[in-house]
Design an enzyme around this catalytic site. Structure first.
Site, PDB file in Angstrom:
ATOM      1  N   ASP A   1       0.861  -1.174   0.000  1.00 28.54           N
ATOM      2  CA  ASP A   1       0.000   0.000   0.000  1.00 28.54           C
ATOM      3  C   ASP A   1       0.911   1.242   0.000  1.00 28.54           C
ATOM      4  OD1 ASP A   1      -2.483   1.469   0.349  1.00 28.54           O
ATOM      5  OD2 ASP A   1      -1.821   1.808   2.411  1.00 28.54           O
TER       6      ASP A   1
ATOM      7  N   ASP B   1      -0.176   5.174   0.832  1.00 33.58           N
ATOM      8  CA  ASP B   1      -0.430   6.126   1.930  1.00 33.58           C
ATOM      9  C   ASP B   1      -0.278   5.446   3.278  1.00 33.58           C
ATOM     10  OD1 ASP B   1      -1.077   8.836   1.401  1.00 33.58           O
ATOM     11  OD2 ASP B   1      -2.880   8.173   0.339  1.00 33.58           O
TER      12      ASP B   1
ATOM     13  N   ASP C   1      -1.291  -0.501   6.005  1.00 36.02           N
ATOM     14  CA  ASP C   1      -1.505   0.180   7.285  1.00 36.02           C
ATOM     15  C   ASP C   1      -2.969   0.173   7.707  1.00 36.02           C
ATOM     16  OD1 ASP C   1      -2.196   2.108   5.223  1.00 36.02           O
ATOM     17  OD2 ASP C   1      -2.259   3.610   6.817  1.00 36.02           O
TER      18      ASP C   1
END
Ligand SMILES: [Mg+2]
Length: 343
Positions: free
Chosen positions: A26, A28, A226
């Site tokens: 991922d 961001d 995250d």
């Protein structure tokens, strides 16, 4: 879904970058912050993993930027990346659409350049008006300047009976100045106007995972993310292993309260966790031990004794919390234990 319920983080004797052939990362909160700056240790850790032979791919729900723009941003941050190593929800939704409409069909686009590029790649023709004879509507994040009239255009077309697709339904999108409405909020506007439901491609849904595996050829992938409800749930749905890093939106309390589909295989502080093995969490009397810490589930609280690395304490707490919750969500208070770890 035939998966067993995970009740503790797993150990790994080998470095994760050697135990898995491809990292599905991922962006961001993992590689860079919402403002666009690199997260500490990201560039160095990724360079080391790649030098060791691990294939790196970047998987984003954001459909606004085409892959070459994302790759350019990563390369600027010191993470050399080819456009072919970036997989977006725009690509996943374009494939989904192409399987349901005739070749060369016109598709009404509510969104940005990333969607247009992805549709053309599948041989479809992006158009801007409900009167341009489209056969389907696709909606993706259009950036801050997308005008209200675009939602009207989508609504007119959907009211005529056209199928509706959405790249993703993330309700919010983080930016340098705070949290802004994401594509999920824009989808909600059109849903209110039409009463219709879109087919959605992005994480945590299967079309995004399928797109990622098709494009990377990964045989033993590790999802690195995250967010529990996109990255980790996407890995769970795809039945592949996952590493949660704590550089983004998830904190210790959320991890301890995770239901089965949100429990990662591994947890570490940041991307340096890809380069190391992972410690075992073992049963110890009534509780669970990891490193120097032992965690137990009390009547109302999660208890923690010992000392050592904070991450080991968190791993032991996960085992106590997830075991006590089983297929549900742990309601025990872990606040005091987490405070002791500084998490
Ligand atoms: Mg993220």
């Amino acid at each position: 879904m035939s998966q067993t319920v995970r009740t503790r983080p797993e150990g790994s004797e080998r470095a994760l970058s050697e135990a898995y052939d491809t990292a599905l990362l991922d962006l961001d909160g993992v590689v860079y912050f919402a403002g666009g700056d690199a997260i500490a240790h990201a560039a160095d850790s990724l360079a080391t993993a790649r030098a060791g032979g691990m294939h790196l791919a970047y998987v984003t729900n954001n459909a606004l930027r085409p892959p070459d723009a994302v790759a350019g941003h990563l390369t600027e941050l010191g993470i050399p990346t080819e456009a072919s190593d970036v997989i977006t929800s725009a690509q996943a939704v374009a494939r989904l659409i192409s399987e349901q409409v005739p070749a060369g069909a016109r598709i009404l686009v509510i969104g940005g350049e990333g969607l247009r590029v992805a549709l053309r790649e599948r041989g479809l023709e992006p158009v801007d008006s409900a009167d341009d004879e489209p056969v389907a509507v696709v909606q993706g994040y259009g950036g801050p300047d997308l005008t209200w009239s675009r939602f009207a255009e989508a609504s007119y077309a959907i009211a005529r009976g056209l199928p509706w697709f959405a790249s993703n339904t993330d309700l919010t999108i983080p930016g340098a100045r705070g949290i802004a409405p994401g594509n999920g909020a824009a989808v909600q506007v059109v849903r209110i106007a039409t009463g219709a439901e879109p087919q959605v491609a992005g994480k945590p849904l299967p079309p995004m995972h399928r797109e990622t595996i098709l494009r990377t050829g990964a045989e033993r992938p590790l999802v690195v993310g995250d967010r529990l409800d996109t990255d980790i749930e996407g890995a769970f749905n795809g039945e592949v292993d996952s590493l949660l890093v704590l550089t983004g939106v998830t904190d210790g309390a959320q991890l301890l309260a995770a239901p089965p589909q949100h429990r990662p295989t591994y947890v570490d502080a940041d991307l340096r966790g890809m380069l190391t093995g992972q410690p075992e969490v073992v049963e110890a009397g009534e509780g669970f031990r990891c490193g120097g810490w032992t965690a137990t589930a009390g009547a109302e609280h999660l208890e923690l004794t010992g000392e050592g690395e904070a991450l080991d304490g968190l791993r032991a707490l996960c085992a106590a919390a997830w075991t006590s919750a089983g297929e549900g969500t742990c309601a025990l208070d872990g606040g005091k234990a987490l405070a002791r770890l500084g998490l």
